[in-house]
Design a protein around this motif. Structure first.
Motif, PDB file in Angstrom:
ATOM      1  N   SER A 129     127.095 -35.182  63.817  1.00 17.88           N
ATOM      2  CA  SER A 129     127.543 -36.479  63.301  1.00 17.88           C
ATOM      3  C   SER A 129     129.058 -36.585  63.419  1.00 17.88           C
ATOM      4  CB  SER A 129     127.129 -36.620  61.836  1.00 17.88           C
ATOM      5  OG  SER A 129     127.791 -35.663  61.040  1.00 17.88           O
ATOM      6  N   GLY A 130     129.580 -37.771  63.128  1.00 15.06           N
ATOM      7  CA  GLY A 130     131.014 -37.991  63.232  1.00 15.06           C
ATOM      8  C   GLY A 130     131.767 -37.472  62.018  1.00 15.06           C
TER       9      GLY A 130
ATOM     10  N   ALA B 289     128.582 -38.741  56.674  1.00 14.09           N
ATOM     11  CA  ALA B 289     128.757 -39.105  58.078  1.00 14.09           C
ATOM     12  C   ALA B 289     127.385 -39.434  58.653  1.00 14.09           C
ATOM     13  CB  ALA B 289     129.402 -37.966  58.855  1.00 14.09           C
ATOM     14  N   GLN B 290     127.392 -40.072  59.834  1.00 12.65           N
ATOM     15  CA  GLN B 290     126.124 -40.488  60.446  1.00 12.65           C
ATOM     16  C   GLN B 290     126.051 -40.121  61.910  1.00 12.65           C
ATOM     17  OE1 GLN B 290     125.308 -44.657  60.200  1.00 12.65           O
ATOM     18  NE2 GLN B 290     124.884 -44.637  58.005  1.00 12.65           N
ATOM     19  N   ARG B 291     124.804 -40.043  62.364  1.00 11.78           N
ATOM     20  CA  ARG B 291     124.528 -40.059  63.787  1.00 11.78           C
ATOM     21  C   ARG B 291     123.430 -41.092  63.997  1.00 11.78           C
ATOM     22  NH1 ARG B 291     125.463 -37.178  68.121  1.00 11.78           N
ATOM     23  NH2 ARG B 291     123.993 -37.300  69.830  1.00 11.78           N
ATOM     24  N   VAL B 292     123.614 -41.973  64.993  1.00  7.15           N
ATOM     25  CA  VAL B 292     122.614 -43.007  65.274  1.00  7.15           C
ATOM     26  C   VAL B 292     122.097 -42.761  66.677  1.00  7.15           C
ATOM     27  CG1 VAL B 292     122.198 -45.475  65.462  1.00  7.15           C
ATOM     28  CG2 VAL B 292     123.849 -44.624  63.797  1.00  7.15           C
TER      29      VAL B 292
END
Lengths: 79, 315
Positions: free
Chosen positions: B69-70, B132-135
């Motif tokens: 993730s970022g 944080a996310q990952r898409v």
């Protein structure tokens, strides 16, 4: 036909994003739905998928570059 | 919403576990809690050398793990609890969909937390959680830390006191925020185990059967851990290109080290120091991998017992 892929606006307040990684090289075949590059904005890493099939003709930015929303990022040669 | 059990504290395994579950169960909305033994976890596109002192972590034996993730660099220990939401994407990128249920769950179990900035949770003005996310593929992975009873002195030393200004680099820099532990703000004390159990009960219905991985799936997670998250290519090879320059005193005389690094490979290396053979240094370092153990070995070849000191000028 040439088709531009742009930096998407993922949130209403997004102004730009970092183009973090190319997942395809120039000259590679790409099928619709396949991830083409990754961007990061506001701690979100987002895989951007090709909207059509074709060949990745041109990478317009280098990895690590900050790109304004809606600016062209890649040129895809479609049939 | 269902949960999935992961009792491993191995920071490399846990990154692999999260990725494997994200890819393997696309139909389920999942929420789970997990913990890492002491580790530094960096964002997907960060320059590790800019964020932390790699030689200091090497001395302490604290591993560095790159996540998918970022965001920025965090320190995990067993006083910290991590959470992960894996959900379908519907509409624009948004943290609140997972962040607000987390804040409400914390409030419900007696933690006076509130949302802060776009994706932090704070008590007063002090941060207790970053996320944080990952898409990818129409799904969202959102994860975050929850400082419950972490060693905040170690956290501060590792994540804020060793920013490396010798590096000119693109990529994502970390934000530095004052932090606090949740346990210090409870009106009624609870243990870390009770905190996890009560939080889970708030976010996952009691009657939802937990998922577990089969032995074959666990084996696939271990393979992903070894082939990706423990690999040099993932951890160091993904480092954004950078220019490095550091000066100081080595063995009592001035030293100046400069190099460029692209895809984790050193070039244009110059080690200028009267106490060292500069030609040997350039020869051994040119084309070398940005790798703490490999560079430490070169430093020992060049400087013998003072190799560890020399490493401080290389990373």
């Amino acid at each position: 036909m040439e088709k531009e892929l742009t930096m998407p606006k993922l949130r209403p307040e997004m102004k730009d994003g970092v183009l973090c990684a190319w997942l395809k090289e120039e000259g590679d075949m790409v099928t619709a739905g396949e991830p083409l590059f990754e961007i990061e904005t506001d701690k979100v890493v987002n895989q951007i998928e090709a909207t059509e099939s074709g060949v990745l003709k041109k990478q317009l930015f280098e990895e690590g570059d900050t790109v304004d929303v809606e600016a062209p990022v890649a040129i895809l040669e479609t049939k | 919403m269902r949960t999935i059990v992961n009792s491993s504290h191995d920071p490399f395994y846990n990154q692999a576990f999260e990725e494997f579950v994200f890819q393997t169960f696309p139909e389920d909305d999942l929420f789970f809690l997990w913990q890492n033994s002491p580790a530094v976890v960096v964002g997907c596109y960060q320059n590790i050398c800019r964020e932390v002192s790699v030689p200091a972590l090497r001395r302490l034996g604290i591993p560095i793990v790159r996540r998918s993730s970022g965001g920025g660099t965090v320190y995990h220990d067993l006083g910290n609890v991590n959470y992960t939401f894996l959900v379908k994407r519907d509409g624009p990128v948004d943290y609140d969909r997972c962040l607000m249920p987390m804040v409400e769950a914390l409030n419900a179990i007696g933690v006076p937390a509130r949302k802060n900035r776009s994706c932090d949770i704070a008590i007063g003005e002090q941060k207790i959680s970053g996320s944080a996310q990952r898409v990818s593929g129409g799904r969202i992975l959102q994860h975050g830390t929850l400082l419950f009873q972490s060693d905040l002195t170690a956290l501060d030393q590792i994540t804020t006191h060793h920013k490396n200004d010798c590096i000119q680099s693109k990529g994502i820099a970390s934000a530095i925020c004052p932090v606090t532990n949740i346990r210090a703000h409870l009106t009624q004390d609870m243990t870390l185990d009770a905190f996890q159990a009560r939080l889970l009960a708030q976010l996952v219905p009691m009657d939802a059967q937990p998922l577990t991985l089969t032995a074959a799936q666990e084996e696939a997670v271990r393979r992903l851990r070894d082939e990706k998250y423990r690999s040099w290519a993932w951890t160091w090879g993904k480092t954004p290109a950078f220019q490095y320059e550091k000066e100081g005193l080595f063995a009592g005389v001035p030293i100046r080290v400069t190099y460029a690094a692209k895809k984790g490979i050193l070039s244009d290396v110059s080690v200028d120091c009267a106490a060292l053979d500069s030609k040997d240094a350039a020869r051994l370092l040119e084309g070398a991998r940005l790798d703490p153990e490999g560079l430490a070995a070169v430093c020992h070849t060049l400087a013998g017992e003072q190799g560890d000191m020399l490493l401080e000028y290389l990373l």
